[in-house]
Write an enzyme that holds these catalytic residues in place. Structure first.
Site, PDB file in Angstrom:
ATOM      1  N   CYS A  76       0.834  -1.214   0.000  1.00  0.00           N
ATOM      2  CA  CYS A  76       0.000   0.000   0.000  1.00  0.00           C
ATOM      3  C   CYS A  76       0.860   1.251   0.000  1.00  0.00           C
ATOM      4  O   CYS A  76       0.426   2.304  -0.465  1.00  0.00           O
ATOM      5  CB  CYS A  76      -0.950   0.014   1.200  1.00  0.00           C
ATOM      6  SG  CYS A  76      -0.130   0.182   2.790  1.00  0.00           S
TER       7      CYS A  76
ATOM      8  N   GLU B 217     -17.862 -14.864  22.405  1.00  0.00           N
ATOM      9  CA  GLU B 217     -17.815 -13.660  23.232  1.00  0.00           C
ATOM     10  C   GLU B 217     -17.390 -13.878  24.693  1.00  0.00           C
ATOM     11  O   GLU B 217     -16.691 -13.031  25.263  1.00  0.00           O
ATOM     12  CB  GLU B 217     -19.178 -12.964  23.179  1.00  0.00           C
ATOM     13  CG  GLU B 217     -19.424 -12.361  21.804  1.00  0.00           C
ATOM     14  CD  GLU B 217     -20.853 -11.904  21.591  1.00  0.00           C
ATOM     15  OE1 GLU B 217     -21.761 -12.741  21.718  1.00  0.00           O
ATOM     16  OE2 GLU B 217     -21.060 -10.725  21.313  1.00  0.00           O
TER      17      GLU B 217
HETATM   18  S1  FES Z   1      -2.981  -2.079   4.069  1.00  0.00           S
HETATM   19 FE1  FES Z   1      -0.888  -1.804   3.839  1.00  0.00          FE
HETATM   20  S2  FES Z   1      -0.184  -1.889   5.854  1.00  0.00           S
HETATM   21 FE2  FES Z   1      -2.305  -1.870   6.113  1.00  0.00          FE
END
Ligand code: FES
Ligand SMILES: Cc1cc2nc3c(=O)[nH]c(=O)nc-3n(C[C@H](O)[C@H](O)[C@H](O)COP(=O)(O)OP(=O)(O)OC[C@H]3O[C@@H](n4cnc5c(N)ncnc54)[C@H](O)[C@@H]3O)c2cc1C
Ligand code: FES
Length: 1310
Positions: free
Chosen positions: A116, A1257
């Site tokens: 990401c 839970e």
């Molecule tokens: S989606 Fe890349 S570190 Fe969280």
């Protein structure tokens, strides 16, 4: 060009080269925009041209024209190539879900990297391996994790495997043994919300044993990844107007000078992962037009140990910096401390690519960022060698001067290297300590960090702190006091310590420094001072103050014992089968909402959220937004009305705010564009102006002052049994106190998403992250004004839910559906983590005042509680009647007289909702607080009072539940057998405490009761038998990682007498299980759904009966039945009926003994050991159940210790703990050092399905003991009996304050 070549097997590993031509690339970028999945592939294209971006992906060459703007590697993999094994969650480097392997040169190791954060342009000439690639060559890692029960919802699993693959492969390459600590550290950048990490660690540790012993023929052969390596034949350097990747410093300077403004970039982690949290004010600088990638310049990666300095290239990664310090520890007394500190910077994935210069320039730009790396460099008196971009002149400047250049620093100079001076021989006998106090041990920025360097004589001391003010605080007065110190033995002088502390208090006297932070800085200094004392001078009781045990802690360990909880006569039920889709999950092949193929004409959406909490909307202006690339539409409340939609998602909550804003983060409208990133960009440009801005109601106190409460009838908000007031009046001991329990964000790794696809005749198909498809369908029909016959909702699985997807997915599904209806096109809305956290609420906070009374025999005679629950702005349609907390307020205790009054605060915060064990978590913490306080007032060990007042088989709860089958005594006995007599444990702890001045331990042992309800539940299942004898199940429930499907499949297999492998479970859809079916929640879904399946199977068995003869196989019987036109598709149902023993169907019981340790100097706490015993009846699947216990307990630890939800008046009422930078669920480090789970043997549950008990839970309640063990340690530190209540979360600052350490009084040398 065959588009199908790559997508055919979805792994991008066909034999062909993936080469993207210019036109094709345009097509692809358009498709990245539209999210369509047409993978590029053209084997016949010629070699890459200059300025083509080339890299190896899963062993195949990829080539594409150099993009002109940032495309993250994750986006490229998922959107362009449809390689969805790489998951996206936080999108900021904080969770590890997107981890892939990257090799930068043919000879370097594969490193774990966050896809990401990674700009694909950074991948030039490198090799990338994704989950799909690992499947090709190291599938055994994925299989091991699945088979080891290390994958529940599975959303974290491909990232976990990638991190582990990196560790194993690197060590295979270096032929090094791997320790358990290495394994812990390897996954320190990966969050798992479900498993509690224990099964993941156990699995990986087993792999490591094989690896170290070289026993496994197929574990971690370095050759495995050989086929995935990057090619030694380098493609030409990259260059276009926006991105240049030079190979020399001169080229870099020229490239920077050529286009103005330009900046150098290293790992690109800071620009995406950090800057957004600090760039709160608009920059006055122009956006850089060109990025110059310095990763390919060898000179910038050089590390040299010289006579007088350690020279480190600017582009050296933090990982290599760490390794260099370790390699050269003998060169400086400071290096070991610095190297250890670097391991607490970010994550392995970030450290693998993040550069030192990147960190320094990031800090220059955002001086509020308390960088650890800069602190290291500053304290080591490092200097930087930089080249002025305008003049090309190279010069040396101090780190402080570099930082003072501010946000334009990287536009002014290119940093080439850093020089860390090595002190003159002999003078380096001084002392150095760098430390930080953070909300979590790993992957957390500092609250306060400090470096204390006392070089004794040759060089002056240096003392600096980060996190106190903007920039670093240099403590000159303190340095002056210590300046004359010639040797360590000079420090062994109480007067000098006092003088230094007084000076430090003066240095820290600024109003900008909060009291908490000042105390923490003083504590860090004191620790550094103690560590610097000469050998033998440190008083033994201060040894743990100088070096707390956590510093030398060995890797955590744990065990699971489920002997005696299975019934061999019921196999395959009750056997520890692996979850059905576990291997799909770990290999990245499991499909979640955002992974489903999306129609090529589909559009993407983003929500526009309010930035005020209590104001009128004056105007919404889309004039700038609608001019952005790809913009298609914007819909708000007025548009909804104009088109005849109903702006109400339930509970009076509007889909989009109408006239007044009710909370910061409230959805105001939805933008639709051709890609997700374009939609997000367009949404950020929608201008909203507000009027009549009022002070928001954010807290319990605000609500009380404004008398802002929801109407709840007294019958639903009161428990009155006996006469509590009178009993309190006559009690021997009465204790009063107050309990504050915060919120908890669910932190499901898969953020909320919905895809709405219109089809013929007004039909709409909605795929969304829901725990209750029927509920979502009803809300969609209400908003759209459509018949349920036209709206279908489906969900295959969700990547974690914990109650957060019961009702809070509804606004997301409705927003996507409205946009799709308006446009007549498919629309996908996938929330980013920040929007998810801002808009959708969390666990409900509670605040209670209690009075508890004990009689002379120490029976609890009465409890009086006034409790408020903070619901937020809207009811969410989900708070229970009666108030949830009333279900659990009695915990596991038999009390005769009760008076509980509850109210529900209405605030300007997002609507809160169910979160794993709602009601029971606050209920048990309230009563446990009262019991703990009462025990201390009575001078008893709290566990003795607990035991005396526990529920037994003759007890009846205040709600009239008869606890005929109460198993608390059995759990308690089993716990003592396992964990030892608490008295003996306490004696050991007292001994430890007597020898340790500031590091204290505490113990807590408590029973647990949790009520399970299913009265009124309606679960459905459709079981179809195929001609081959296999069964297919469609049911009304949702697999969220809890192991529902494997339990259901086992019941089906047992019922029909077929093999488990012959059962397939399809995705859940309202087509099969429509209106009125119950949602998934309350822990009992697996049982209820199993009962529905069993019901269907019984019907099928009855129909098959005439054909099931001894001479026929099952398949032959089916064929015969089919020949006779027998319907082999049956619908089963489970309808929850009232129970004769009270409102709850049955109760779950357990007991926990937990030992905790508190570092009173810093307020940090940790769990030393946790022993849990829980009654799971005859388990439907002991592996799954034990996993639920481990995961639930660790989720509770997060709630109690590290996770904070906070709304801030000074920030317009915003939630200020959003994103992974501010919100801290546990990592593997937060596990108890020793963590043992026992499922109570031989305890069939007469009231449960097939004598089982639910496990989702109840285990969270066992976590309460962690809080009270910490409280016990604080009591030991305080040494007095002044009562106090410990709020949740017990953050370091709170614990530190409650420990009541006074530096003037307590910081001594003996
Ligand atoms: S989606 Fe890349 S570190 Fe969280
Ligand atoms: C999840 C996460 C957690 C983190 N936790 C911590 C933490 O606990 N403690 C901590 O100290 N840090 C932390 N960081 C920050 C991290 O260390 C920085 O993001 C990283 O060091 C930046 O390096 P980079 O190479 O990626 O820089 P980039 O993102 O590439 O660049 C950052 C800045 O540096 C400039 N720059 C880069 N190289 C040069 C050069 N040679 N000359 C001139 N300018 C240059 C760029 O122009 C840009 O302005 C964290 C980051 C993330 C993502
Ligand atoms: S299995 Fe790890 S987040 Fe769900």
């Amino acid at each position: 060009m065959s588009a199908a070549n790559v997508s055919r097997n979805g792994n991008g590993t066909g034999d062909d080269v993936i080469l993207l031509s210019e036109t094709l690339f345009q097509d692809i970028t358009a498709r990245v925009s539209t999210g369509a999945a047409t993978p590029p592939c053209n084997a016949s294209e010629p070699q890459p041209r200059p300025s083509d971006l080339s890299f190896t992906l899963n062993g195949k060459a990829v080539s594409l024209p150099l993009p002109t703007s940032r495309i993250s590697l994750a986006e490229f993999l998922r959107e362009t190539l449809h390689l969805t094994g790489t998951k996206l969650s936080c999108e900021e480097g904080g969770c590890g879900a997107c981890t892939v392997l990257v090799q930068t040169t043919p000879s370097s190791p594969f490193k774990p990297v966050n896809a990401c954060l990674r700009d694909i342009r950074s991948c030039h000439n490198q090799a990338v391996v994704t989950a799909e690639g690992i499947s090709q060559v190291q599938a055994y890692l994925q299989e091991a994790l699945a088979d080891g029960n290390g994958s529940q919802c599975g959303f974290c699993s491909p990232g976990m495997v990638a991190s582990m693959a990196a560790l194993l492969n690197n060590n295979a390459k270096h032929k090094k043994s791997i320790t358990k600590k290495d394994v812990e550290l390897a996954i320190s950048g990966n969050i798992c919300r479900c498993t509690g990490y224990r099964p993941i660690l156990d699995t990986f540790e087993k792999l490591v044993e094989v690896h170290n012993g070289h026993a496994g023929a197929h574990v971690c052969d370095i050759e495995d990844l050989a086929a995935m390596k990057c090619t030694s034949k380098k493609a030409p350097p990259l260059s276009n107007n926006e991105w240049v990747a030079p190979t020399t410093v001169d080229e870099a300077v020229a490239a920077l000078r050529e286009v103005n403004p330009s900046i150098a970039v290293g790992g690109c982690t800071g620009l995406v992962g950090v800057a957004k949290y600090y760039s709160m004010t608009a920059s006055t600088l122009p956006t850089p037009r060109r990025l110059v990638d310095v990763q390919h310049i060898e000179e910038l990666e050089r590390i040299e140990l010289n006579q007088s300095d350690l020279s480190i290239g600017a582009a050296v990664t933090l990982e290599d910096f760490h390794n260099a310090l370790i390699e050269h520890t003998s060169a400086s007394a400071a290096f070991t401390s610095c190297a250890n500190h670097l391991l607490r910077v970010a994550t392995p994935q970030v450290r693998a690519v993040a550069t030192i210069a990147g960190n320094v320039f990031l800090t220059a730009a955002y001086p509020k960022f308390p960088s650890d790396v800069c602190l290291i460099l500053l304290s080591l008196r490092a200097t930087a060698c930089v080249i002025d971009i305008a003049t090309g002149v190279m010069h040396v400047e101090t780190i402080a001067d570099l930082l003072s250049r501010g946000e334009s620093a990287s536009m002014q100079v290119l940093c080439v290297s850093f020089s860390i001076p090595l002190n003159a021989k002999g003078s380096d006998e001084g002392a150095y300590f760098i430390g930080k106090i953070a909300p979590r041990h790993w992957n957390a920025h500092a609250i306060v960090n400090g470096a204390v360097s006392l070089p004794m004589g040759a060089l002056p001391p240096s003392i600096s702190f980060g996190g106190l003010v903007i920039g670093y605080m240099r403590c000159i007065a303190t340095e002056n006091v210590l300046r004359t110190t010639k040797s360590r033995s000079d420090l062994n002088n109480p007067a000098l310590l006092n003088a230094a502390l007084e000076a430090l208090a003066t240095d820290l006297a600024s109003d900008a420094v909060s009291d908490d932070n000042r105390r923490m800085a003083l504590a860090l200094f004191y620790r550094a001072y103690l560590r610097a004392l000469p050998d033998g001078a440190l008083s033994p009781n201060l040894a743990t103050a100088a070096k707390p045990p956590v510093d030398s802690r060995s890797a955590s360990a744990g065990s699971v014992n489920f002997e005696g909880v299975t019934d061999p006569t019921e196999l395959p039920i009750s056997a520890p089968h692996t979850k059905l889709s576990a291997r799909l999950q770990t290999s990245g092949k499991a499909v979640y909402g955002d992974d489903e193929p999306f129609p090529s004409q589909g559009l993407h959406a983003a929500l526009v959220l309010s930035t005020e909490a209590n104001a009128a909307i004056a105007a919404i202006d889309t004039s700038i937004s609608c001019r952005t690339e790809g913009f298609c539409a914007f819909y708000d409340a007025s548009e909804l009305k104009r088109r005849g939609f109903k702006n109400d998602v339930g509970g009076g909550e509007p889909l989009f705010a109408e006239d007044r804003i009710a909370f910061h983060g409230q959805p105001l409208g939805i933008v639709v564009s051709t890609s997700r990133s374009l939609a997000q960009a367009a949404a950020s440009l929608v201008q909203v102006s507000y009027s009549d801005v009022r002070k928001p109601i954010l807290t319990f106190d605000d609500a009380e002052a404004a008398r802002s409460y929801f109407d709840v009838p007294p019958t639903a908000s009161t428990i009155k049994v006996g006469d509590a007031e009178a009993a309190l009046a006559h009690a021997d001991i009465v204790c009063q106190g107050e309990v504050e329990l915060g919120g908890q964000y669910h932190f499901y790794m898969e953020t909320q998403n919905a895809t709405a696809v219109p089809s013929e005749g007004g039909q709409l198909e909605v795929t969304c992250t829901t725990q209750g498809p029927a509920n979502a369908q009803a809300a969609l029909c209400q908003v759209l004004g459509k018949s349920s016959a036209l709206v279908d909702v489906s969900v295959r699985r969700v990547g974690g839910a914990y109650g957060g997807k019961i009702s809070r997915n509804v606004p997301v599904a409705c927003a996507a559906a409205v946009a799709a209806e308006c446009l007549g096109l498919p629309v996908k809305l996938q929330l980013d983590l920040t929007s998810n956290m801002r808009a959708l609420g969390s666990r409900r906070p509670h605040k209670a005042k209690y009075a508890i009374g004990l009689d002379k025999s120490r029976r609890i005679v009465a409890l009086k509680v006034d409790v408020a629950m903070l619901q937020g702005a809207f009811s969410d349609g989900s708070f229970g009647t009666p108030l949830d907390v009333l279900m659990g307020i009695d915990g596991a205790y038999n009390v005769e007289n009760w008076h509980v009054r509850g109210q529900i605060a209405r605030t300007n915060t997002p609507p809160n909702t169910y979160c794993r064990a709602p009601g029971f978590v606050p209920g048990s913490l309230i009563i446990e607080s009262a019991v703990d306080a009462a025990a201390r007032a009575a001078g008893m060990a709290p566990e003795d009072l607990r035991w005396l007042n526990r529920y037994t088989t003759t007890s009846v709860t205040p709600r009239g539940e008869v606890l005929k089958y109460c198993s608390i005594d059995k759990c308690w006995d089993a716990l003592v057998a396992k964990a030892g007599d608490p008295k003996a444990r306490r004696a050991k702890i007292e001994h430890f405490n007597s020898e340790s001045r500031f590091c204290k331990r505490g113990l807590s042992m408590a029973p647990m009761r949790y009520a399970l309800f299913w009265d009124g539940n309606d679960m459905r299942a459709l079981v179809t038998l195929g001609i081959d004898g296999r069964a297919c199940i469609e049911h009304s429930c949702v697999e969220a990682g809890q192991g529902l499907n494997v339990k259901v499949a086992a019941v089906c297999a047992a019922s029909l007498g077929i093999h488990l492998d012959d059962v397939t479970i399809k995705k859940t859809t309202t087509r099969i299980c429509s209106a009125g079916s119950s949602g998934t929640g309350g822990s009992i879904t697996s049982e209820n759904c199993s009962a529905a399946v069993e019901d269907a199977c019984e019907i099928l068995k009855a129909r098959l009966q005439p054909y099931l003869t001894p001479e026929r196989t099952f398949t032959e019987a089916i064929r015969a039945a089919m020949d006779d036109q027998v319907d082999l598709c049956a619908r089963g149902r489970f309808l929850g009926k009232p129970n004769s023993l009270g409102p709850a169907q049955y109760q779950s019981y357990g007991a926990a003994m937990i030992e905790a340790e508190v570092d009173a100097l810093t307020g940090e706490s940790r769990i030393v050991s946790a022993e849990l015993v829980i009654d799971t009846g005859i388990s439907l699947n002991p592996t799954v159940d034990a996993g639920q216990v481990q995961g639930g307990f660790v989720m509770a630890l997060g709630y109690l210790l590290t996770e904070q939800v906070e709304f801030d008046h000074s920030k317009n009422g915003a939630n200020v703990k959003v994103g992974t930078w501010e919100y801290k669920p546990p990592t593997a480090f937060e596990l108890p050092d020793s963590f043992d789970v026992t499922l109570l043997p031989h305890a069939p549950n007469k009231q449960g399905f097939l004598r089982s008990k639910a496990t989702g839970e109840p285990p969270l309640l066992l976590g309460a003991s962690a809080l009270f063990a910490i409280k016990d340690a604080i009591v030991a530190m305080r040494g007095d009996d002044k009562p106090f209540d410990l709020p949740v979360p017990a953050l370091p600052s709170t614990v530190h304050r409650l420990c009541d350490v006074d530096w003037k009084r307590d910081y001594t040398l003996s």
